[in-house]
Design an enzyme around this catalytic site. Sequence first.
Site, PDB file in Angstrom:
ATOM      1  N   ARG A  47       0.831  -1.219   0.000  1.00  0.00           N
ATOM      2  CA  ARG A  47       0.000   0.000   0.000  1.00  0.00           C
ATOM      3  C   ARG A  47       0.861   1.262   0.000  1.00  0.00           C
ATOM      4  O   ARG A  47       0.494   2.290  -0.544  1.00  0.00           O
ATOM      5  CB  ARG A  47      -0.974  -0.020   1.187  1.00  0.00           C
ATOM      6  CG  ARG A  47      -1.862   1.218   1.298  1.00  0.00           C
ATOM      7  CD  ARG A  47      -3.150   0.967   2.089  1.00  0.00           C
ATOM      8  NE  ARG A  47      -2.957   0.272   3.326  1.00  0.00           N
ATOM      9  CZ  ARG A  47      -2.441   0.810   4.442  1.00  0.00           C
ATOM     10  NH1 ARG A  47      -2.067   2.076   4.465  1.00  0.00           N
ATOM     11  NH2 ARG A  47      -2.292   0.091   5.534  1.00  0.00           N
ATOM     12  N   TYR A  99     -18.800  16.397 -14.395  1.00  0.00           N
ATOM     13  CA  TYR A  99     -19.034  14.953 -14.505  1.00  0.00           C
ATOM     14  C   TYR A  99     -19.997  14.501 -13.391  1.00  0.00           C
ATOM     15  O   TYR A  99     -19.882  14.954 -12.247  1.00  0.00           O
ATOM     16  CB  TYR A  99     -17.683  14.233 -14.397  1.00  0.00           C
ATOM     17  CG  TYR A  99     -17.795  12.750 -14.418  1.00  0.00           C
ATOM     18  CD1 TYR A  99     -18.076  12.073 -15.606  1.00  0.00           C
ATOM     19  CD2 TYR A  99     -17.636  12.000 -13.265  1.00  0.00           C
ATOM     20  CE1 TYR A  99     -18.199  10.695 -15.629  1.00  0.00           C
ATOM     21  CE2 TYR A  99     -17.753  10.612 -13.278  1.00  0.00           C
ATOM     22  CZ  TYR A  99     -18.031   9.976 -14.468  1.00  0.00           C
ATOM     23  OH  TYR A  99     -18.150   8.613 -14.481  1.00  0.00           O
ATOM     24  N   ASP A 171      -9.865  18.829 -14.356  1.00  0.00           N
ATOM     25  CA  ASP A 171     -10.113  17.456 -14.794  1.00  0.00           C
ATOM     26  C   ASP A 171      -9.809  17.438 -16.291  1.00  0.00           C
ATOM     27  O   ASP A 171     -10.552  17.985 -17.102  1.00  0.00           O
ATOM     28  CB  ASP A 171     -11.576  17.073 -14.513  1.00  0.00           C
ATOM     29  CG  ASP A 171     -11.907  15.651 -14.952  1.00  0.00           C
ATOM     30  OD1 ASP A 171     -11.205  15.112 -15.826  1.00  0.00           O
ATOM     31  OD2 ASP A 171     -12.892  15.081 -14.424  1.00  0.00           O
TER      32      ASP A 171
HETATM   33  C1  LIG Z   1     -15.143   8.946 -16.235  1.00  0.00           C
HETATM   34  C2  LIG Z   1     -14.840  10.294 -15.738  1.00  0.00           C
HETATM   35  C3  LIG Z   1     -14.572  10.525 -14.381  1.00  0.00           C
HETATM   36  C4  LIG Z   1     -14.651   9.432 -13.332  1.00  0.00           C
HETATM   37  O1  LIG Z   1     -13.670   8.459 -13.518  1.00  0.00           O
HETATM   38  P1  LIG Z   1     -13.817   6.928 -13.070  1.00  0.00           P
HETATM   39  O2  LIG Z   1     -12.542   6.339 -13.579  1.00  0.00           O
HETATM   40  O3  LIG Z   1     -15.053   6.376 -13.706  1.00  0.00           O
HETATM   41  O4  LIG Z   1     -13.917   6.892 -11.586  1.00  0.00           O
HETATM   42  C5  LIG Z   1     -14.269  11.821 -13.996  1.00  0.00           C
HETATM   43  N1  LIG Z   1     -14.233  12.838 -14.873  1.00  0.00           N
HETATM   44  C6  LIG Z   1     -14.496  12.656 -16.186  1.00  0.00           C
HETATM   45  C7  LIG Z   1     -14.443  13.823 -17.116  1.00  0.00           C
HETATM   46  C8  LIG Z   1     -14.808  11.383 -16.665  1.00  0.00           C
HETATM   47  O5  LIG Z   1     -15.083  11.207 -17.963  1.00  0.00           O
END
Ligand SMILES: *Cc1c(COP(=O)(O)O)cnc(C)c1O
Length: 375
Positions: A47, A99, A171
């Site tokens: 971990r 998202y 993001d």
């Molecule tokens: C899919 C997605 C997420 C979440 O990611 P996971 O891997 O499903 O937990 C967050 N932000 C965006 C823009 C995404 O497309």
Amino acid sequence: MGYRKETEMIVDNKRGLDYSTANQPLYYSTAFLRPDLNAEDGYLYVRHGNPNRDKLEEKLAELENGRYAYAFNSGMSAISAALMTFSPGDHIIMPADMYGGTYQLVKTILKRFGLSFTEVDQTNINNVTDAVNANTKAIYIETPSNPTLKVTNIKAITQFASANNIKTLVDNTFMTPLGQNPLDLSADIVIHSATKFLSGHSDLIAGAVIVNDDDISMLLKELQVVMGLALGTYDCWTLNQHLKTLGIRWEQSISNTEKIHRFLTAHPKIEKVYYPSDNAVHMSQANHAGAVISFKLKNEDQAQKFADHLKIPLISVSLGGVETILSHPKTSSHKDLSESEQREKEITDGLFRLSVGIENSDDLITDLQAALETI
Ligand SMILES: *Cc1c(COP(=O)(O)O)cnc(C)c1O
């Protein structure tokens, strides 16, 4: 990122053998041996760290031009950790069309821990600056947004934020590190759902956070290790393999998307195409419009028939795979929104989002053409 050798030196000193490998082996072990009782260096418990995670994180940092990267067991755990670097009382400005998972996280869970959030349409910077209060500590950006590919000016926000002692998170899942590098635009924290383009094969779930700042890096490491959010060893190894083809997958997907964009824009049965190639802000902060394109059928009640006649795209959710994926936001990702919220976000019956894969572009266009002819 250029291609580089990935040889691994493994020498068995006891037997004088050299097992050096072309590809990093999978170190599938929960504990590592200690050469002596007082040893301070080296791996100990899985971990806390292991060779496969370290190799992957080194690559992720390099891809985003960052100093530190952390691999998480999903995009959502990456986002959770990034937001948990803030403290009770802190206020964070979120995008209006974030998202869905992020929306649930901030609305239901993080609120209980004393963080507060305001959602604004960030495409207009005035909405962002108006939402700032004395406790505002962060602005969280997603650009281009899902599913209508709206663009937020990253630099305008990072300039305002750094002048006001506010951190900026981006993001960057939709653009990948090959299309857009928010740290170069002075963002503090970059997040990826590596489930999408980074892994690219619709097989594993993973996330990443990349930063330059030493203090944020230490907080992230602590969250990753203590909360047990790190990506599992096998998935680190697999994601590392998939990253080797990210460049050629991305090149093929964006080139296919350009052709599909031209085709859809000219097609009489298409009402509107959403793609940021003509958006000056987007093209100033990214090197391409990307591999996700949305479009609206003129004949909105023909959505099912159109989908039924497509042979190549997978009708599903998610994005970033080698296979082209067609999603219908109104009945999948955005089905829980109220009618009026859907209308406001242009999520209508005729709206589709296409995540363009690496198939032959002529095959894809022929398939779209044939399906459009039936409606
Ligand atoms: C899919 C997605 C997420 C979440 O990611 P996971 O891997 O499903 O937990 C967050 N932000 C965006 C823009 C995404 O497309």
